[in-house]
Design a protein around this motif. Structure first.
Motif, PDB file in Angstrom:
ATOM      1  N   ILE A 945     -32.363  50.435 -54.939  1.00 30.01           N
ATOM      2  CA  ILE A 945     -31.502  50.015 -56.307  1.00 30.01           C
ATOM      3  C   ILE A 945     -32.549  49.108 -57.032  1.00 30.01           C
ATOM      4  N   ILE A 946     -33.441  48.337 -56.681  1.00 29.75           N
ATOM      5  CA  ILE A 946     -34.313  47.591 -57.340  1.00 29.75           C
ATOM      6  C   ILE A 946     -35.029  48.520 -58.127  1.00 29.75           C
ATOM      7  N   LYS A 947     -35.699  49.602 -57.575  1.00 27.15           N
ATOM      8  CA  LYS A 947     -36.616  50.435 -58.102  1.00 27.15           C
ATOM      9  C   LYS A 947     -35.964  50.991 -59.407  1.00 27.15           C
ATOM     10  N   GLU A 948     -34.763  51.321 -59.299  1.00 22.93           N
ATOM     11  CA  GLU A 948     -34.145  52.157 -60.298  1.00 22.93           C
ATOM     12  C   GLU A 948     -33.541  50.945 -61.478  1.00 22.93           C
ATOM     13  N   ILE A 949     -33.387  50.007 -61.213  1.00 18.01           N
ATOM     14  CA  ILE A 949     -33.016  48.962 -62.292  1.00 18.01           C
ATOM     15  C   ILE A 949     -34.093  48.289 -62.965  1.00 18.01           C
ATOM     16  N   ALA A 950     -35.051  48.232 -61.984  1.00 18.32           N
ATOM     17  CA  ALA A 950     -36.346  47.459 -62.361  1.00 18.32           C
ATOM     18  C   ALA A 950     -36.880  48.089 -63.695  1.00 18.32           C
ATOM     19  N   GLN A 951     -36.724  49.336 -64.195  1.00 21.37           N
ATOM     20  CA  GLN A 951     -37.303  50.167 -65.238  1.00 21.37           C
ATOM     21  C   GLN A 951     -36.566  49.418 -66.379  1.00 21.37           C
ATOM     22  N   HIS A 952     -35.472  48.832 -66.174  1.00 21.17           N
ATOM     23  CA  HIS A 952     -34.794  48.206 -67.698  1.00 21.17           C
ATOM     24  C   HIS A 952     -35.316  47.218 -67.937  1.00 21.17           C
ATOM     25  N   ILE A 953     -36.208  46.073 -67.309  1.00 26.80           N
ATOM     26  CA  ILE A 953     -36.774  45.099 -67.307  1.00 26.80           C
ATOM     27  C   ILE A 953     -38.362  45.326 -67.830  1.00 26.80           C
ATOM     28  N   GLY A 954     -38.648  46.558 -67.796  1.00 29.92           N
ATOM     29  CA  GLY A 954     -40.150  47.059 -68.050  1.00 29.92           C
ATOM     30  C   GLY A 954     -41.104  46.653 -66.726  1.00 29.92           C
ATOM     31  N   GLY A 955     -40.384  46.702 -65.511  1.00 30.70           N
ATOM     32  CA  GLY A 955     -41.236  46.372 -64.530  1.00 30.70           C
ATOM     33  C   GLY A 955     -41.069  47.135 -63.092  1.00 30.70           C
ATOM     34  N   SER A 956     -41.569  46.709 -62.268  1.00 29.49           N
ATOM     35  CA  SER A 956     -41.426  47.629 -61.059  1.00 29.49           C
ATOM     36  C   SER A 956     -41.472  46.514 -59.866  1.00 29.49           C
ATOM     37  N   GLY A 957     -40.902  47.076 -58.835  1.00 30.19           N
ATOM     38  CA  GLY A 957     -40.658  46.269 -57.609  1.00 30.19           C
ATOM     39  C   GLY A 957     -40.403  47.104 -56.361  1.00 30.19           C
ATOM     40  N   GLY A 958     -40.389  46.475 -55.013  1.00 31.23           N
ATOM     41  CA  GLY A 958     -40.263  47.337 -53.936  1.00 31.23           C
ATOM     42  C   GLY A 958     -39.861  46.372 -52.906  1.00 31.23           C
ATOM     43  N   GLY A 959     -39.614  46.912 -51.924  1.00 27.50           N
ATOM     44  CA  GLY A 959     -38.987  46.122 -50.599  1.00 27.50           C
ATOM     45  C   GLY A 959     -38.454  46.993 -49.476  1.00 27.50           C
ATOM     46  N   ASN A 960     -37.928  46.564 -48.508  1.00 25.74           N
ATOM     47  CA  ASN A 960     -37.307  47.597 -47.817  1.00 25.74           C
ATOM     48  C   ASN A 960     -35.713  47.800 -47.919  1.00 25.74           C
ATOM     49  N   ALA A 961     -35.220  48.258 -46.936  1.00 17.22           N
ATOM     50  CA  ALA A 961     -33.680  48.723 -47.130  1.00 17.22           C
ATOM     51  C   ALA A 961     -32.643  47.427 -47.429  1.00 17.22           C
ATOM     52  N   GLU A 962     -32.973  46.243 -46.613  1.00 15.22           N
ATOM     53  CA  GLU A 962     -32.077  45.139 -46.432  1.00 15.22           C
ATOM     54  C   GLU A 962     -32.529  44.046 -47.769  1.00 15.22           C
ATOM     55  N   LEU A 963     -33.765  43.984 -48.088  1.00 15.54           N
ATOM     56  CA  LEU A 963     -34.387  43.101 -49.000  1.00 15.54           C
ATOM     57  C   LEU A 963     -35.229  43.618 -50.053  1.00 15.54           C
ATOM     58  N   ALA A 964     -35.206  43.415 -51.265  1.00  9.56           N
ATOM     59  CA  ALA A 964     -36.173  43.860 -52.188  1.00  9.56           C
ATOM     60  C   ALA A 964     -36.271  42.909 -53.254  1.00  9.56           C
ATOM     61  N   GLN A 965     -37.469  43.252 -54.110  1.00  9.36           N
ATOM     62  CA  GLN A 965     -37.551  42.205 -55.151  1.00  9.36           C
ATOM     63  C   GLN A 965     -38.294  42.799 -56.487  1.00  9.36           C
ATOM     64  N   ALA A 966     -38.147  42.315 -57.485  1.00  3.69           N
ATOM     65  CA  ALA A 966     -38.701  43.195 -58.836  1.00  3.69           C
ATOM     66  C   ALA A 966     -39.113  41.986 -59.869  1.00  3.69           C
TER      67      ALA A 966
END
Ligand code: ZN
Ligand code: ZN
Length: 991
Positions: A945-966
């Motif tokens: 989820i985070i990977k997909e939406i992070a594009q819209h804030i011009g960033g990137s992110g990552g994490g595991n299935a339960e917790l992620a950050q961008a």
């Protein structure tokens, strides 16, 4: 017996009686010549005289000069080679030439009353092939038998030029014949082509080259063309230690009194006798020769380091320690040998006993460092060897894997590959250790890891190289594997041994023996090659050269005797004797032109002794020149550099030269301040402190000096307060002229070679009632009349500048006043801003800092409290998507930790939830996403989820299935990003 002391004295007295001025030995560190590492011969300090850059104190000079040569370091121990020696010499600077030089030499060698009293038959003479003049002189005038004169070519009997260009000429040598029993036993050669015969340069042990007379007859330019020198010169050199071996009848220099006591002292230390076993004798000689050299080098201010002079010193100290340790000596033994050297030589070289503490301290520190280096090197080597074994065992798999990485992925990240390989090995090593010790795994020493990484890096370099060479084809993989294994499996590379030796000071002998114990060879030729490549860059062979272009440029002016009147006057009437425009002499110059100008006399001080050149104005009847700088490119020539700012100036104009007085006086304050600091440093830190360079400008001063380690705050404060004490004492600054030798006898400090002509200028600072001067220096600079005029001295800071040198910067007088005003203005501003008196300022600022950190904590705590109430509100925003709780919203937290707490708190309330929370901090959008385990099971992943939406804030992110950050900078895209979340859930989970 002809002791070395007697030989030295006999030589110097003989030439003194024949009109030569006896010169003291200069430092082993050549002054003012950065191209030369060490003083390597008697003539080095006299170079400016031979080059006519300075007036010699006399046309005939004689000296016994401390000398050091780096060329034979690895040969020392064999009984012939030395690094440190004394060079006896007589010099003619445009006075006598070949005939008189030979006559003097012969008289000295044979005179029983005043010289060596050697028999005529024991001396063989060599001359240059084409030098008929010299040959004839030996034969006709001196009466040497033709069969005792040997001729040689360029290799043996031609000297110089020592650089690209410079003086050069033939030489003639006197060789002593120990007798036929000492050499090859063959008959003398018949011609120069007779390879079987014996001759003075046969190196068979029969002859020793005693004395070399160099006739500087020509000047050779960079094209190799030679012209006759107007005033030819003579430079002679006789090794004192060689003379001792001749006169004491010892064909080996180590059997003379130079070394006999040192060897026996060391023998009783090590409880072994010298002269019984070849290998032990070799080690004895290395230890005493190198220690002797170290003592003299350190005393002249050289300190071990990783570059230049310090590097050479470090090498010989470590070589001596290694040989000493092989004889069973333990830490600190070199200090005792050094003590023997100091007590043996300080009656001639008083500086050795003066600097005893310093010398021993430096050696002690280096000894300790060497111990650490050996320990560390062994660990690194352990890593290098370990990874090889692992590599050869696991080779097939590893090679396949990594070669594919390199070949198939073009842009493979090198560092990443190295780390993976290192990790691979470490994992296995840990596993093995664990299985041996039953689970307990000690941490891997950091230096082992250095070794592993280095070896892996080298392996990779080889891989790449081989892959490029073999124009890799997948079918060749097998061949490649074999090649690579050969490169590393059974050997330590020369590069690696060099790395250990050069970077970590680990002796190559240790590498060799540890490698051997692990079944790994080392090719010493490869190692030597790596050392050689390094040595090339470190070499500095440039002795004389370059100066002729300058001589040519100013020779056309033909006005070399400019009188400097600036010690007394700052304004002077003068006549224009020379004008240069664009490097060419001209009759007149006009407004706007940048020119060089020479007067018959001038008050302008030319840059020298660290002091900057004067600036000011030169006013003629029809124009004015502004002077930016003043230099003395040749002895007795002073050149003003400036620009015509109005009218024009002609040759022979009568002008008024006026120095910028304010600038000159500020400079004088800093120059006298430099002398005060120098004397204070020596009083506080010790007499080993020596000037290594200085800059005296109107605004500030900089002083470089030899000392080990940084100064403590207390030391700095003592130096500053002693300096200011001497300023307040208002010591008289007195100047007198004398000879160099007399000045040194009085104890004056000389920055050798800097300025010493016929007369030297001595600057003294003394109180009328004190026993000795506070400061006594040879100096050509301009000074104040009494130390009180210097004004306050403030140290600005202290730092290391490499090579065992430290640097102090300071301001005096006006600069000190300005500094004080600047700082008090700043304090004033601060105290107004915070509304407290100066004395309260520190307290006030401390309070602010404490208050600030308290408030920050308060905010964090209150945010945590708010999480609860805030969470209640957020729960209301939860929506249902295909039966799943989804929350996607922005909140009011100030940091990402609070954001996470909020997330956790929401998860606790709702056992099943997909959430994305956002904040904006420092103009950056931050997102976290959480998914409860039951929904992960349904295929929703926080990371995705985070990977997909992070594009819209011009960033990137990552994490595991339960917790992620961008995070991203496009805050304006945050709304879009959040609105996407329900859509993603809808897409991923079917109702
Ligand atoms: Zn021979
Ligand atoms: Zn000075």
């Amino acid at each position: 017996m002809f002791t070395t002391d007697k030989i030295r004295e006999t030589f110097l007295r003989f030439f003194e009686r024949r009109g030569h001025l006896r010169m003291p030995s200069a430092s082993l560190v050549p002054a003012g010549d950065p191209t030369l590492l060490f003083t390597s011969a008697g003539m080095v300090p006299f170079k400016p005289f031979f080059m006519a850059e300075q007036q010699p104190p006399a046309e005939r000079l004689t000296s016994s000069q401390k000398s050091f040569r780096t060329t034979d370091i690895d040969e020392v121990g064999d009984g012939i080679h030395l690094t440190f020696f004394e060079m006896l010499g007589n010099f003619s600077i445009g006075d006598y030439f070949k005939d008189e030089a030979i006559r003097l030499a012969w008289e000295f060698i044979t005179s029983v009353e005043e010289g060596f009293g050697l028999s005529k038959n024991s001396i063989f003479v060599t001359v240059y092939l084409e030098d008929e003049e010299t040959y004839g002189f030996w034969k006709e005038e001196i009466g040497i038998e033709g069969c005792n004169i040997f001729r040689y070519g360029d290799e043996d009997n031609w000297w110089g030029p020592a650089g690209e260009e410079g003086p050069t000429g033939p030489c003639t040598e006197l060789h002593f014949d120990f007798g036929i029993a000492f050499g090859c036993g063959r008959d003398f050669r018949k011609t120069t082509l007779d390879v079987n015969g014996c001759h003075p340069n046969h190196n068979c042990g029969r002859f020793v080259e005693l004395w070399n007379l160099v006739f500087m007859q020509y000047y050779q330019n960079t094209q190799g063309e030679r012209t006759l020198l107007k005033k030819p010169c003579v430079d002679t050199g006789m090794g004192l230690e060689r003379a001792a071996s001749v006169l004491q009848g010892k064909s080996n220099v180590y059997d003379t009194d130079v070394f006999s006591k040192l060897l026996s002292d060391f023998g009783s230390m090590v409880e072994k006798d010298y002269g019984i076993n070849d290998e032990i004798d070799y080690a004895f000689r290395v230890v005493v020769e190198h220690t002797r050299a170290c003592v003299f080098l350190i005393s002249d201010g050289v300190i071990p380091s990783n570059e230049g002079r310090g590097y050479v010193l470090r090498r010989i100290i470590r070589r001596a320690i290694r040989y000493g340790r092989n004889l069973g000596m333990t830490e600190g033994f070199m200090l005792k040998v050094a003590d023997s050297v100091i007590s043996q030589s300080s009656h001639v070289y008083g500086e050795l006993s003066d600097n005893r503490q310093f010398i021993l301290k430096v050696l002690d520190r280096e000894d300790e460092k060497f111990g650490q280096a050996v320990e560390r090197g062994a660990l690194i080597l352990n890593g290098m060897i370990g990874v090889r074994h692992w590599y050869s065992v696991n080779a097939p798999a590893v090679v396949d894997m990594y070669i594919k990485d390199i070949v198939e992925k073009d842009s493979i990240n090198n560092q990443d590959l190295i780390l993976r390989l290192v990790r691979g090995y470490l994992d296995q090593r840990i596993e093995q250790t664990a299985s041996i010790s039953g689970g307990e795994v000690p941490p891997i020493e950091p230096f082992v890891e250095v070794g592993i990484e280095h070896a892996v890096r080298k392996m990779l370099e080889q891989w790449r190289l081989l892959i490029n060479q073999a124009a890799y084809d997948k079918a060749d993989l097998l061949m490649l594997k074999t090649l690579i294994l050969e490169q590393f499996e059974n050997r330590i590379t020369g590069d690696e041994a060099f790395y250990l030796w050069d970077t970590h000071g680990f002796p190559v002998e240790e590498t060799l023996s540890i490698g051997k114990a692990s079944g790994l060879g080392l090719n010493l030729e490869e190692f030597d090659k790596a050392v050689g490549a390094h040595r090339e860059t470190a070499k500095a062979a440039h002795i004389i050269g370059g100066g002729m272009a300058i001589v040519d440029k100013y020779a056309v002016l033909d006005h070399k005797n400019v009188t400097f009147v600036g010690y007394e006057a700052l304004k002077q009437d003068a006549i224009v004797l020379g004008l240069l425009y664009e490097n060419k002499p001209v009759e007149n110059v006009s407004c706007g032109q940048k020119i060089e100008l020479v007067l018959n006399q001038t008050p302008f001080y030319p840059e020298g002794g660290g002091q900057v050149g004067d600036t000011g104005f030169i006013e003629g009847p029809n124009g004015v020149v502004q002077i930016f700088d003043t230099q003395s490119p040749l002895a007795s020539l002073i050149v003003h550099y400036g620009q015509v700012i109005s009218g024009d100036i002609c040759l022979n104009d009568e002008v008024i030269a006026t120095v910028d007085m304010r600038r000159r006086i500020d400079t004088a304050r800093n120059h006298s301040g430099t002398h005060i600091l120098h004397a204070s440093l020596r009083e506080v830190l010790g007499l080993h402190v020596r000037q290594a360079g200085s800059l005296v400008a109107p605004e500030r001063l900089r002083f470089d000096y030899s000392h080990v380690g940084p100064l403590t705050n207390e030391e700095l404060m003592s130096v500053q307060s002693l300096s200011n004490e001497r300023v307040r004492d208002d010591l008289k600054v007195m100047v007198h002229e004398t000879t160099y030798a007399e000045a040194i006898k009085q104890g004056a400090l000389a920055f050798f070679g800097d300025k010493y002509g016929e007369k030297v200028r001595v600057v003294e600072m003394s109180a009328s009632n004190s026993s000795g001067p506070f400061s006594l220096e040879l100096c050509g600079g301009t000074h104040v009349h009494a130390t009180g005029q210097v004004g306050p001295i403030f140290l600005l800071g202290e730092s290391g500048i490499g090579g065992g040198m430290r640097r102090l910067e300071a301001v005096t007088g006006f600069g000190a006043e300005r500094l004080f005003v600047e700082r008090s203005t700043l304090l004033e501003k601060l105290s107004n801003r915070f509304d407290v008196p100066h004395s309260e300022l520190e307290n006030r600022l401390n309070n602010f800092v404490e208050e600030l950190s308290f408030l920050r904590k308060e905010i964090a705590v209150s945010e945590q409290r708010n999480v609860v109430s805030e969470a209640d509100k957020l729960v209301e925003s939860i929506i249902q998507v295909n039966g799943i709780n989804v929350l996607s919203t922005r909140c009011n937290m100030t940091n990402v930790d609070s954001l996470r707490q909020m997330g956790d708190s929401l998860k606790n309330r709702m056992s099943s939830l997909v959430l994305v929370l956002a904040i904006i901090v420092n103009e950056k959008a931050l997102l976290i996403s959480m998914v409860t385990p039951d929904l992960v099971a349904k295929g929703l992943k926080a990371g995705q989820i985070i990977k997909e939406i992070a594009q819209h804030i011009g960033g990137s992110g990552g994490g595991n299935a339960e917790l992620a950050q961008a995070g991203g900078k496009r805050t304006e895209g945050l709304g879009t990003a959040l609105s996407l979340v329900p859509k993603i859930v809808e897409r991923e989970v079917n109702p």
